[in-house]
Scaffold this motif. Structure first.
Motif, PDB file in Angstrom:
ATOM      1  N   LEU A  97      -7.557  -5.543   2.967  1.00  0.00           N
ATOM      2  CA  LEU A  97      -8.068  -5.162   1.647  1.00  0.00           C
ATOM      3  C   LEU A  97      -7.831  -3.681   1.381  1.00  0.00           C
ATOM      4  O   LEU A  97      -7.515  -3.294   0.243  1.00  0.00           O
ATOM      5  N   ALA A  98      -7.958  -2.847   2.415  1.00  0.00           N
ATOM      6  CA  ALA A  98      -7.703  -1.419   2.240  1.00  0.00           C
ATOM      7  C   ALA A  98      -6.245  -1.169   1.880  1.00  0.00           C
ATOM      8  O   ALA A  98      -5.938  -0.329   1.026  1.00  0.00           O
ATOM      9  N   GLY A  99      -5.328  -1.903   2.529  1.00  0.00           N
ATOM     10  CA  GLY A  99      -3.920  -1.762   2.188  1.00  0.00           C
ATOM     11  C   GLY A  99      -3.647  -2.164   0.754  1.00  0.00           C
ATOM     12  O   GLY A  99      -2.892  -1.495   0.033  1.00  0.00           O
ATOM     13  N   ALA A 100      -4.283  -3.257   0.321  1.00  0.00           N
ATOM     14  CA  ALA A 100      -4.122  -3.700  -1.062  1.00  0.00           C
ATOM     15  C   ALA A 100      -4.717  -2.680  -2.031  1.00  0.00           C
ATOM     16  O   ALA A 100      -4.161  -2.419  -3.101  1.00  0.00           O
ATOM     17  N   GLY A 101      -5.846  -2.089  -1.641  1.00  0.00           N
ATOM     18  CA  GLY A 101      -6.465  -1.079  -2.494  1.00  0.00           C
ATOM     19  C   GLY A 101      -5.589   0.150  -2.642  1.00  0.00           C
ATOM     20  O   GLY A 101      -5.436   0.682  -3.741  1.00  0.00           O
ATOM     21  N   PHE A 102      -5.011   0.597  -1.528  1.00  0.00           N
ATOM     22  CA  PHE A 102      -4.138   1.761  -1.598  1.00  0.00           C
ATOM     23  C   PHE A 102      -2.920   1.488  -2.484  1.00  0.00           C
ATOM     24  O   PHE A 102      -2.553   2.311  -3.318  1.00  0.00           O
ATOM     25  N   LEU A 103      -2.294   0.320  -2.293  1.00  0.00           N
ATOM     26  CA  LEU A 103      -1.102   0.006  -3.085  1.00  0.00           C
ATOM     27  C   LEU A 103      -1.441  -0.083  -4.569  1.00  0.00           C
ATOM     28  O   LEU A 103      -0.677   0.396  -5.417  1.00  0.00           O
ATOM     29  N   THR A 104      -2.586  -0.680  -4.883  1.00  0.00           N
ATOM     30  CA  THR A 104      -2.961  -0.866  -6.288  1.00  0.00           C
ATOM     31  C   THR A 104      -3.367   0.441  -6.956  1.00  0.00           C
ATOM     32  O   THR A 104      -2.909   0.758  -8.059  1.00  0.00           O
ATOM     33  N   VAL A 105      -4.214   1.215  -6.290  1.00  0.00           N
ATOM     34  CA  VAL A 105      -4.778   2.419  -6.903  1.00  0.00           C
ATOM     35  C   VAL A 105      -3.820   3.603  -6.852  1.00  0.00           C
ATOM     36  O   VAL A 105      -3.750   4.400  -7.799  1.00  0.00           O
ATOM     37  N   SER A 106      -3.066   3.717  -5.763  1.00  0.00           N
ATOM     38  CA  SER A 106      -2.232   4.908  -5.586  1.00  0.00           C
ATOM     39  C   SER A 106      -0.763   4.593  -5.353  1.00  0.00           C
ATOM     40  O   SER A 106       0.114   5.131  -6.035  1.00  0.00           O
ATOM     41  N   GLY A 107      -0.472   3.740  -4.374  1.00  0.00           N
ATOM     42  CA  GLY A 107       0.902   3.522  -3.944  1.00  0.00           C
ATOM     43  C   GLY A 107       1.851   3.091  -5.044  1.00  0.00           C
ATOM     44  O   GLY A 107       2.893   3.725  -5.279  1.00  0.00           O
ATOM     45  N   ALA A 108       1.512   2.015  -5.731  1.00  0.00           N
ATOM     46  CA  ALA A 108       2.386   1.505  -6.792  1.00  0.00           C
ATOM     47  C   ALA A 108       2.515   2.487  -7.954  1.00  0.00           C
ATOM     48  O   ALA A 108       3.629   2.750  -8.424  1.00  0.00           O
ATOM     49  N   PRO A 109       1.416   3.066  -8.463  1.00  0.00           N
ATOM     50  CA  PRO A 109       1.569   4.052  -9.538  1.00  0.00           C
ATOM     51  C   PRO A 109       2.422   5.252  -9.134  1.00  0.00           C
ATOM     52  O   PRO A 109       3.160   5.799  -9.960  1.00  0.00           O
ATOM     53  N   ARG A 197       3.744  16.461  -1.562  1.00  0.00           N
ATOM     54  CA  ARG A 197       3.708  15.051  -1.968  1.00  0.00           C
ATOM     55  C   ARG A 197       3.310  14.152  -0.810  1.00  0.00           C
ATOM     56  O   ARG A 197       2.463  13.267  -0.952  1.00  0.00           O
ATOM     57  N   TRP A 198       3.908  14.390   0.346  1.00  0.00           N
ATOM     58  CA  TRP A 198       3.572  13.582   1.508  1.00  0.00           C
ATOM     59  C   TRP A 198       2.154  13.866   1.990  1.00  0.00           C
ATOM     60  O   TRP A 198       1.476  12.972   2.523  1.00  0.00           O
ATOM     61  N   LEU A 199       1.686  15.074   1.802  1.00  0.00           N
ATOM     62  CA  LEU A 199       0.321  15.416   2.166  1.00  0.00           C
ATOM     63  C   LEU A 199      -0.665  14.595   1.345  1.00  0.00           C
ATOM     64  O   LEU A 199      -1.656  14.073   1.875  1.00  0.00           O
ATOM     65  N   VAL A 200      -0.395  14.468   0.061  1.00  0.00           N
ATOM     66  CA  VAL A 200      -1.256  13.674  -0.812  1.00  0.00           C
ATOM     67  C   VAL A 200      -1.231  12.207  -0.395  1.00  0.00           C
ATOM     68  O   VAL A 200      -2.275  11.543  -0.303  1.00  0.00           O
ATOM     69  N   VAL A 201      -0.041  11.690  -0.123  1.00  0.00           N
ATOM     70  CA  VAL A 201       0.095  10.279   0.263  1.00  0.00           C
ATOM     71  C   VAL A 201      -0.647  10.006   1.565  1.00  0.00           C
ATOM     72  O   VAL A 201      -1.433   9.047   1.662  1.00  0.00           O
ATOM     73  N   LEU A 202      -0.418  10.825   2.572  1.00  0.00           N
ATOM     74  CA  LEU A 202      -1.055  10.617   3.864  1.00  0.00           C
ATOM     75  C   LEU A 202      -2.565  10.780   3.768  1.00  0.00           C
ATOM     76  O   LEU A 202      -3.316  10.077   4.457  1.00  0.00           O
ATOM     77  N   GLY A 203      -3.022  11.689   2.910  1.00  0.00           N
ATOM     78  CA  GLY A 203      -4.452  11.855   2.718  1.00  0.00           C
ATOM     79  C   GLY A 203      -5.104  10.593   2.168  1.00  0.00           C
ATOM     80  O   GLY A 203      -6.172  10.178   2.633  1.00  0.00           O
ATOM     81  N   GLN A 204      -4.456   9.959   1.192  1.00  0.00           N
ATOM     82  CA  GLN A 204      -4.998   8.726   0.624  1.00  0.00           C
ATOM     83  C   GLN A 204      -4.924   7.566   1.613  1.00  0.00           C
ATOM     84  O   GLN A 204      -5.832   6.730   1.683  1.00  0.00           O
ATOM     85  N   VAL A 205      -3.851   7.506   2.390  1.00  0.00           N
ATOM     86  CA  VAL A 205      -3.743   6.466   3.417  1.00  0.00           C
ATOM     87  C   VAL A 205      -4.876   6.606   4.427  1.00  0.00           C
ATOM     88  O   VAL A 205      -5.518   5.619   4.810  1.00  0.00           O
ATOM     89  N   ALA A 206      -5.132   7.847   4.852  1.00  0.00           N
ATOM     90  CA  ALA A 206      -6.214   8.088   5.796  1.00  0.00           C
ATOM     91  C   ALA A 206      -7.564   7.719   5.188  1.00  0.00           C
ATOM     92  O   ALA A 206      -8.433   7.156   5.869  1.00  0.00           O
ATOM     93  N   LEU A 207      -7.751   8.032   3.918  1.00  0.00           N
ATOM     94  CA  LEU A 207      -9.017   7.723   3.239  1.00  0.00           C
ATOM     95  C   LEU A 207      -9.291   6.223   3.257  1.00  0.00           C
ATOM     96  O   LEU A 207     -10.379   5.773   3.635  1.00  0.00           O
ATOM     97  N   TRP A 208      -8.298   5.430   2.862  1.00  0.00           N
ATOM     98  CA  TRP A 208      -8.462   3.979   2.848  1.00  0.00           C
ATOM     99  C   TRP A 208      -8.642   3.418   4.257  1.00  0.00           C
ATOM    100  O   TRP A 208      -9.416   2.473   4.475  1.00  0.00           O
ATOM    101  N   THR A 209      -7.940   3.996   5.228  1.00  0.00           N
ATOM    102  CA  THR A 209      -8.053   3.518   6.610  1.00  0.00           C
ATOM    103  C   THR A 209      -9.453   3.750   7.158  1.00  0.00           C
ATOM    104  O   THR A 209     -10.029   2.872   7.821  1.00  0.00           O
ATOM    105  N   ILE A 210     -10.012   4.926   6.892  1.00  0.00           N
ATOM    106  CA  ILE A 210     -11.362   5.217   7.375  1.00  0.00           C
ATOM    107  C   ILE A 210     -12.379   4.315   6.698  1.00  0.00           C
ATOM    108  O   ILE A 210     -13.325   3.830   7.339  1.00  0.00           O
ATOM    109  N   ILE A 211     -12.209   4.076   5.405  1.00  0.00           N
ATOM    110  CA  ILE A 211     -13.123   3.163   4.705  1.00  0.00           C
ATOM    111  C   ILE A 211     -13.105   1.793   5.364  1.00  0.00           C
ATOM    112  O   ILE A 211     -14.160   1.191   5.628  1.00  0.00           O
TER     113      ILE A 211
END
Length: 240
Positions: A97-109, A197-211
């Motif tokens: 679900l976290a992976g889906a959340g990241f792709l929907t909220v951040s990754g795809a946009p 750019r990669w810093l922002v991406v990795l930060g969001q990935v880490a956020l979803w992973t910790i959640i």
């Protein structure tokens, strides 16, 4: 109950938000400041800058916590609603679900509207970017639904590895906005801008992973599947 799942989501969001906000304060803010100085050709300023850096750090941590709470609350509600349909078991479902959340909220946009570093100009108007962002969120959610649907369909006839491989096929659609999408930014193409750019991406990935990790741990504890010290002692005694 949905209220319990909501509470676990908020708790997970607080932990993840604190980590994310600290990451922004310690890593993100210095990089942004450096990019801004480099873009304007200014040297480092002393005196009031120390106060502004402290303020920026506090704001970063606070905004990180708020963002984490928002995502965590949404995660808790979504987990309660979609948990029966998620592949895997236990904490694995939380990570899916976290992976889906990241792709929907951040990754795809971000495939169409990548994170913008200081010194980068937007080629599209704000209202257009909002529409594009919404469309890409729907695009990401559709990919996730297709992936889960394929997994469940194939899993009934084949083993998990085959089902996981088939479920990855819809993610190839992510190449469409990359290949066909127009350029939405100008400038900021240097190495530091790419690092930002990669810093922002990795930060969001880490956020979803910790959640996902914190929520999964809280969910196991609520279900009584996490053994206590007394349980472990009883098992050792019985084994002896």
């Amino acid at each position: 109950m949905i209220v319990d799942s909501f509470k676990r989501g908020i708790a997970a969001g607080i932990v993840a938000g604190l980590a994310y906000g600290s990451f922004l304060a310690l890593v993100g803010n210095p990089l942004v400041e450096y990019l801004e100085h480099a873009g304007h050709g200014h040297g480092h300023e002393h005196g009031p800058a120390a106060v502004s850096e402290l303020t920026a750090a506090v704001v970063s941590v606070g905004s990180g916590v708020l963002w984490g709470v928002l995502l965590g609350a949404a995660f808790g509600v979504a987990y309660y609603l979609f948990e029966p349909s998620l592949p895997g078991a236990g904490t694995t479902k939380a990570y899916v679900l976290a992976g889906a959340g990241f792709l929907t909220v951040s990754g795809a946009p971000w495939l169409a509207l990548p994170p913008v570093a200081p010194g980068t100009e937007q080629a599209l108007a704000t209202d257009v970017r909002l529409v594009v962002y919404g469309v890409m969120m729907a695009f990401g959610a559709t990919i996730c639904v297709l992936s889960v649907g394929l997994y469940r369909y194939v899993r009934d006839e084949h083993d998990t590895s085959v089902a996981a491989g088939i479920a990855a096929v819809p993610f190839a659609l992510c190449a469409i906005p990359i290949v066909l999408g127009p350029t939405t930014v100008s400038g900021g193409s240097g190495g530091l801008a790419i690092a930002f750019r990669w810093l922002v991406v990795l930060g969001q990935v880490a956020l979803w992973t910790i959640i996902a990790a914190v929520y999964g741990g809280l969910d196991r504890r609520a279900d009584g599947t996490t053994p206590s010290l007394d349980d472990l002692d009883d098992e050792l005694t019985a084994g002896a």
